[in-house]
Design an enzyme around this catalytic site. Structure first.
Site, short mmCIF file in Angstrom:
data_model
loop_
_atom_site.label_atom_id
_atom_site.label_comp_id
_atom_site.label_asym_id
_atom_site.label_seq_id
_atom_site.Cartn_x
_atom_site.Cartn_y
_atom_site.Cartn_z
N SER A 66 0.84 -1.13 -0.14
CA SER A 66 -0.03 -0.05 -0.18
C SER A 66 0.86 1.23 -0.06
CB SER A 66 -0.95 -0.21 1.23
OG SER A 66 -1.96 0.79 1.04
N ASP A 216 -5.97 -3.50 -2.29
CA ASP A 216 -5.01 -3.18 -1.30
C ASP A 216 -4.25 -4.45 -0.81
OD1 ASP A 216 -3.21 -2.50 0.92
OD2 ASP A 216 -4.51 -0.64 1.18
#
Length: 385
Positions: A66, A216
């Site tokens: 991320s 993510d």
């Protein structure tokens, strides 16, 4: 002179028998904290080896999830001089400049109400600024172009399995994984409820194509250090099935794992209250996002737990350093409260973290205990030959 970069075709580490690994957690705007830590580390390396030293020169593998994946790209993507696109000291200013545009904050009560309604019907942010920014910065740079090996976890929502983008798999039969760094960073940053999922199709030089539908990487590996170690081990095993070379040369891992902070010290959730929650309360409750907190902390801590166990088993406790702050509270614990004040506070928190003593995870209690006579990053300060 910088060390020869460890490539997928060689197992020779940069520092003797040490395979050096840098890992950076996910955490949205809290990437400001690793930014401060890494700026300090790079400054120390420059003090020892000269002003041209960069973090990518010292780590055989840099892994990030991320926001950590974005930092990984900043530290390893080449510029026109074939050096890192960003110095570590530029990460914090980058976050100050761009986070308020990636996560725009409502300015009025009406805006807050409209955002609340929008949260129930789609992602909180449209991601357009982030997408444009990454496409502009990274251009046509692909995974194999990075200046040292990288490992960036994502999750393929269509296949319901992790998609690990690693420079170790940009050769042989895996060239279809050699995607643009911009697409990889957009994918690993696509946090559910915050940013839209990202899809793209990548085609290799042989015409083989594969579609990726990504969210993510934090849903599977918010702390990507164990993934990085697994990727290196997989390459070793592939080239040396019996570990003959690895054992004879006494190769060892040296890990620096940087977290983005935790609010566990706040202890704001309990079974009595959450037993009454429905789906909406798990998504948003009194300004917090419980389900996001749970999966991010669970993912990071289980990796931390396993790393501690593995390194202890090999009597290498001094070769792993986890840098984390468990005292975040209020807006500091948010992944998207990108106000100038909160970003400044996160920067200050990172600076204070540098002054805290080194600690080690107690496997029984889950708490961190001070390590006597341990200096910050002392094991990673090795001069380049």
């Amino acid at each position: 002179m910088a060390q020869q970069i460890l490539t997928p075709k060689t197992l020779h580490p940069k520092f003797g028998n040490y395979v050096t690994v840098l890992s950076i957690d996910g955490g949205g705007i809290r990437g400001m904290i690793p930014g401060v830590i890494l700026a300090h580390l790079e400054a120390e390396l420059q003090r020892i080896d000269g002003e041209h030293a960069r973090i990518a020169d010292y780590f055989d593998v840099i892994s990030g999830t991320s926001t950590g994946g974005l930092i990984t790209a900043m530290l390893t993507a080449p510029n026109k001089e074939n050096r890192p696109m960003y110095d570590a000291k530029e990460i914090v200013p980058f976050y100050h400049e761009h986070c308020p545009k990636i996560f725009p904050q409502p300015r009025t009560l009406l805006g807050w109400a409209m955002d609340t309604v929008k949260d129930l019907t789609g992602p909180k942010y449209d991601g357009k600024y982030l997408h444009q920014l990454l496409k502009k910065l990274l251009g046509t740079t692909r995974l194999h172009d990075t200046l040292t090996n990288v490992v960036i976890p994502t999750f393929d929502i269509k296949k319901l399995q992790p998609a690990i983008f690693t420079s170790y798999e940009t050769v042989d039969d895996h060239k279809v994984m050699d995607a643009h760094l911009s697409d990889i960073c957009i994918g690993t940053s696509a946090a559910p409820t915050y940013l839209p999922a990202h899809h793209f199709t990548n085609t290799d030089e042989n015409g083989k194509s594969e579609r990726f539908d990504l969210i993510d990487g934090g849903v599977c590996a918010n702390n990507p250090s164990l993934v990085a170690i697994s990727e290196v081990t997989k390459i070793i095993l592939k080239k040396d099935p019996n570990y003959t070379t690895f054992a004879s040369e006494n190769f060892r891992f040296l890990l620096v794992s940087v977290g983005t902070g935790s609010n566990r010290g706040e202890k704001k959730y309990d079974a009595k209250s959450c037993a009454k929650w429905g789906p909406l309360s798990w998504i948003a409750h009194q300004g917090s996002t419980p389900i996001t907190d749970v999966f991010m902390e669970a993912s990071s801590d289980m990796v931390d737990y396993h790393n501690t166990l593995v390194f202890e088993a090999f009597r290498s406790q001094d070769e792993v350093l986890r840098i984390e702050d468990d005292t975040l509270h209020g807006d500091l614990a948010s992944v998207d409260k990108a106000t100038p004040e909160n970003l400044r506070n996160l920067e200050e928190l990172g600076k204070k973290l540098l002054k805290k003593p080194v600690s080690r995870l107690n496997l029984r209690t889950g708490t961190r205990e001070p390590v006597p006579n341990a200096g910050l990053l002392r094991n990673s300060r090795r001069k380049r030959s």
